[in-house]
Design an enzyme around this catalytic site. Structure first.
Site, PDB file in Angstrom:
ATOM      1  N   GLY A  69     -30.327  18.520   7.012  1.00  0.00           N
ATOM      2  CA  GLY A  69     -30.172  18.511   8.462  1.00  0.00           C
ATOM      3  C   GLY A  69     -28.848  19.151   8.848  1.00  0.00           C
ATOM      4  O   GLY A  69     -28.748  19.855   9.866  1.00  0.00           O
ATOM      5  N   THR A  70     -27.844  18.931   8.027  1.00  0.00           N
ATOM      6  CA  THR A  70     -26.529  19.539   8.277  1.00  0.00           C
ATOM      7  C   THR A  70     -26.654  21.062   8.329  1.00  0.00           C
ATOM      8  O   THR A  70     -26.166  21.710   9.266  1.00  0.00           O
ATOM      9  CB  THR A  70     -25.550  19.123   7.149  1.00  0.00           C
ATOM     10  OG1 THR A  70     -25.367  17.707   7.215  1.00  0.00           O
ATOM     11  CG2 THR A  70     -24.222  19.834   7.258  1.00  0.00           C
ATOM     12  N   ASN A 161     -27.449   8.155  15.537  1.00  0.00           N
ATOM     13  CA  ASN A 161     -27.550   7.529  14.221  1.00  0.00           C
ATOM     14  C   ASN A 161     -26.830   6.190  14.131  1.00  0.00           C
ATOM     15  O   ASN A 161     -27.176   5.347  13.315  1.00  0.00           O
ATOM     16  CB  ASN A 161     -27.014   8.487  13.144  1.00  0.00           C
ATOM     17  CG  ASN A 161     -25.743   9.185  13.551  1.00  0.00           C
ATOM     18  OD1 ASN A 161     -25.684   9.825  14.607  1.00  0.00           O
ATOM     19  ND2 ASN A 161     -24.713   9.077  12.747  1.00  0.00           N
ATOM     20  N   GLN A 189     -32.711  11.633  13.535  1.00  0.00           N
ATOM     21  CA  GLN A 189     -32.917  10.178  13.517  1.00  0.00           C
ATOM     22  C   GLN A 189     -34.168   9.751  14.273  1.00  0.00           C
ATOM     23  O   GLN A 189     -34.612   8.609  14.143  1.00  0.00           O
ATOM     24  CB  GLN A 189     -31.683   9.452  14.076  1.00  0.00           C
ATOM     25  CG  GLN A 189     -30.460   9.559  13.188  1.00  0.00           C
ATOM     26  CD  GLN A 189     -30.598   8.817  11.847  1.00  0.00           C
ATOM     27  OE1 GLN A 189     -31.527   8.037  11.641  1.00  0.00           O
ATOM     28  NE2 GLN A 189     -29.672   9.081  10.937  1.00  0.00           N
ATOM     29  N   SER A 209     -34.905  16.211   9.303  1.00  0.00           N
ATOM     30  CA  SER A 209     -34.480  16.031   7.910  1.00  0.00           C
ATOM     31  C   SER A 209     -35.380  15.005   7.237  1.00  0.00           C
ATOM     32  O   SER A 209     -35.659  13.947   7.803  1.00  0.00           O
ATOM     33  CB  SER A 209     -33.018  15.570   7.870  1.00  0.00           C
ATOM     34  OG  SER A 209     -32.584  15.443   6.539  1.00  0.00           O
ATOM     35  N   HIS A 211     -35.059  13.086   4.476  1.00  0.00           N
ATOM     36  CA  HIS A 211     -34.651  11.864   3.779  1.00  0.00           C
ATOM     37  C   HIS A 211     -34.356  10.686   4.705  1.00  0.00           C
ATOM     38  O   HIS A 211     -34.049   9.594   4.247  1.00  0.00           O
ATOM     39  CB  HIS A 211     -33.469  12.142   2.841  1.00  0.00           C
ATOM     40  CG  HIS A 211     -32.128  12.295   3.497  1.00  0.00           C
ATOM     41  ND1 HIS A 211     -31.190  11.296   3.519  1.00  0.00           N
ATOM     42  CD2 HIS A 211     -31.552  13.347   4.132  1.00  0.00           C
ATOM     43  CE1 HIS A 211     -30.098  11.718   4.112  1.00  0.00           C
ATOM     44  NE2 HIS A 211     -30.289  12.967   4.499  1.00  0.00           N
ATOM     45  N   THR A 247     -34.637  30.471  -2.487  1.00  0.00           N
ATOM     46  CA  THR A 247     -35.971  30.002  -2.866  1.00  0.00           C
ATOM     47  C   THR A 247     -36.255  28.644  -2.234  1.00  0.00           C
ATOM     48  O   THR A 247     -35.432  27.732  -2.323  1.00  0.00           O
ATOM     49  CB  THR A 247     -36.066  29.894  -4.410  1.00  0.00           C
ATOM     50  OG1 THR A 247     -35.720  31.159  -4.956  1.00  0.00           O
ATOM     51  CG2 THR A 247     -37.462  29.497  -4.853  1.00  0.00           C
ATOM     52  N   CYS A 330     -17.219   7.810   5.850  1.00  0.00           N
ATOM     53  CA  CYS A 330     -17.130   9.222   5.490  1.00  0.00           C
ATOM     54  C   CYS A 330     -17.357   9.350   3.990  1.00  0.00           C
ATOM     55  O   CYS A 330     -17.511   8.362   3.288  1.00  0.00           O
ATOM     56  CB  CYS A 330     -15.794   9.807   5.918  1.00  0.00           C
ATOM     57  SG  CYS A 330     -14.423   9.081   5.050  1.00  0.00           S
TER      58      CYS A 330
HETATM   59  N1  PLP Z   1     -27.970  14.535  12.344  1.00  0.00           N
HETATM   60  C1  PLP Z   1     -27.969  13.209  12.387  1.00  0.00           C
HETATM   61  C2  PLP Z   1     -28.150  12.537  13.713  1.00  0.00           C
HETATM   62  C3  PLP Z   1     -27.799  12.451  11.234  1.00  0.00           C
HETATM   63  O1  PLP Z   1     -27.793  11.119  11.309  1.00  0.00           O
HETATM   64  C4  PLP Z   1     -27.624  13.128  10.009  1.00  0.00           C
HETATM   65  C5  PLP Z   1     -27.392  12.372   8.751  1.00  0.00           C
HETATM   66  O2  PLP Z   1     -26.822  11.307   8.764  1.00  0.00           O
HETATM   67  C6  PLP Z   1     -27.636  14.528  10.001  1.00  0.00           C
HETATM   68  C7  PLP Z   1     -27.812  15.205  11.185  1.00  0.00           C
HETATM   69  C8  PLP Z   1     -27.448  15.306   8.745  1.00  0.00           C
HETATM   70  O3  PLP Z   1     -28.622  15.296   7.967  1.00  0.00           O
HETATM   71  P1  PLP Z   1     -28.569  15.591   6.392  1.00  0.00           P
HETATM   72  O4  PLP Z   1     -28.118  14.329   5.726  1.00  0.00           O
HETATM   73  O5  PLP Z   1     -29.987  15.946   6.050  1.00  0.00           O
HETATM   74  O6  PLP Z   1     -27.616  16.701   6.191  1.00  0.00           O
END
Ligand code: PLP
Length: 387
Positions: A69-70, A161, A189, A209, A211, A247, A330
């Site tokens: 997600g990042t 989150n 989320q 995301s 996970h 990939t 963190c």
């Molecule tokens: N955005 C939100 C609101 C999140 O809570 C998180 C992860 O905690 C992310 C983005 C980042 O996702 P990822 O862990 O897949 O990089």
């Protein structure tokens, strides 16, 4: 057996997902290869893309698979050459992609020079949209910030989150339309907990995301509206229609699609009921529940135990067999004051007593009852000491 209540950090992977992924991991799976193995991998990749697209009312070719997600958030914000406005309660991956805003209290100010951006050679004047005391985006502030603005990209998360507060995305979308701004929504989320509909709300981009909803770490997606061109963050091969080189992780992406097939919104609805009961009991012992006046995710509670730091609580609950979090740990494991609670105007001493309880597909009513009892016992013992 320890009780896991930290689904917003990462959810346990569903057994059906593990089984599906194991089948795929047994194959040499590069979907760009021309031979039969490659074609087989490509078939699995495109089936997964279709499953995820259907679940969120998007077109399959609007999905760009990423590794996290990042990565999807950073691609969205750096890949469009516009002034960026984001809410003060966004995830650090969004806040750290701003520039110029570090002077205005961005706790994640990171990249400071133009060369750190892909698609914005000209100086941008990025900015942070304030939120109200209930954690909701200040719509009139956003309206004012967009007046006479250079063409803007607005990024507002679907749900937070830490507090679970759900943003009024429909209203944000209407304001963006009024001011000809693009809208990105971090729905990481929200997915699997509430309805997520890319088609209906007029988003231009959306982040997901795997996970956080029963899928594996390593699969995520940026959904990009078909008529929007975005500069890739990762360049090299032509994968994902040239929008993300590398990939594709076919096993993880297939696991992501399996998790999507298993979403259970009825279970989520029950979970909210159990958490509401828990919060009510905690409040009789003096707890403060954050974001309660807003609509919240069905799986999340953010609660302060007066006078007891979240670090002490976390250790105590860990010893008792409960995994919860402070919402803002963190990577070094240190607990920092939550930028989300600070943005909501919560005084620092109270914010530092807040923990996050987040459940999910495996959480039972008994888990929540056991945790409620443990919390009351800890509160009776430690809050008395602190007081
Ligand atoms: N955005 C939100 C609101 C999140 O809570 C998180 C992860 O905690 C992310 C983005 C980042 O996702 P990822 O862990 O897949 O990089």
């Amino acid at each position: 057996m320890p009780v896991y209540l930290d689904y917003n950090a990462t959810a346990p992977v569903r057994p059906e997902v593990i089984a599906r992924m194991q089948e795929l991991l047994a194959l040499p799976a590069n979907p760009s290869s021309m031979h039969r193995f490659g074609r087989e991998a490509k078939k699995h990749l495109e089936n997964a893309r279709k499953t995820i697209a259907d679940a969120i009312s998007a077109w399959p070719n609007e999905i760009i698979f990423t590794a996290s997600g990042t990565e999807a958030n950073v691609t969205a914000l750096r890949g469009i050459s516009r002034r960026v406005l984001v809410s003060a309660v966004e995830h650090s991956s969004v806040l750290s992609s701003l520039r110029g805003a570090e002077r205005r209290g961005n706790p994640f100010a990171f990249a400071k020079s133009d060369k750190d951006w892909i698609a914005s050679p000209a100086a941008r004047n990025d900015d942070i949209i304030p939120v109200t005391s209930s954690g909701l985006i200040d719509l009139s502030a956003l309206d004012a910030m967009l007046v006479d603005s250079a063409p803007a990209l607005v990024s507002v998360m679907l749900a937070n989150n830490e507090t679970g507060v759900i943003q009024p995305i429909r209203d944000v979308s209407a304001l963006c339309k009024k001011h000809h701004a693009l809208l990105h929504c971090d729905a990481v989320q929200g997915l699997g907990k509430i309805a997520v509909d890319f088609g209906a709300l007029g988003y231009d981009m959306m982040t997901l995301s795997a996970h956080k909803c029963g899928g594996p770490v390593g699969a995520a997606a940026l959904i990009v509206c078909r008529d929007l061109a975005i500069a890739p963050l990762l360049t090299g091969g032509g994968q994902e229609l040239g929008r993300r080189a590398g990939t594709e992780n076919v096993a993880a992406i297939t696991g992501f699609a399996k998790a999507v097939e298993l979403f259970d919104f009825e279970h989520m609805r029950r979970l909210r009921g159990w958490l509401d009961g828990m919060e009510a009991e905690m409040e009789t012992c003096g707890a403060t529940v954050f974001g309660k006046s807003a609509l919240r995710l069905p799986n999340t509670s953010c609660v302060a135990m007066p006078g007891v730091s979240n670090e002490v609580q976390l250790m105590d609950f860990d010893l008792k067999g409960f995994a919860v979090s402070a919402g803002s740990a963190c990577s070094s494991g240190r607990i920092e004051t939550s930028h989300v609670l600070v943005a909501m105007g919560i005084p620092q001493p109270l914010a530092s007593c807040a923990i996050r309880i987040s459940g999910g597909w495996q959480t039972t009513e008994n888990d929540i009852q056991l945790f409620t009892e443990a919390w009351k016992q800890t509160c009776g013992r430690l809050a008395k000491k602190a007081g």
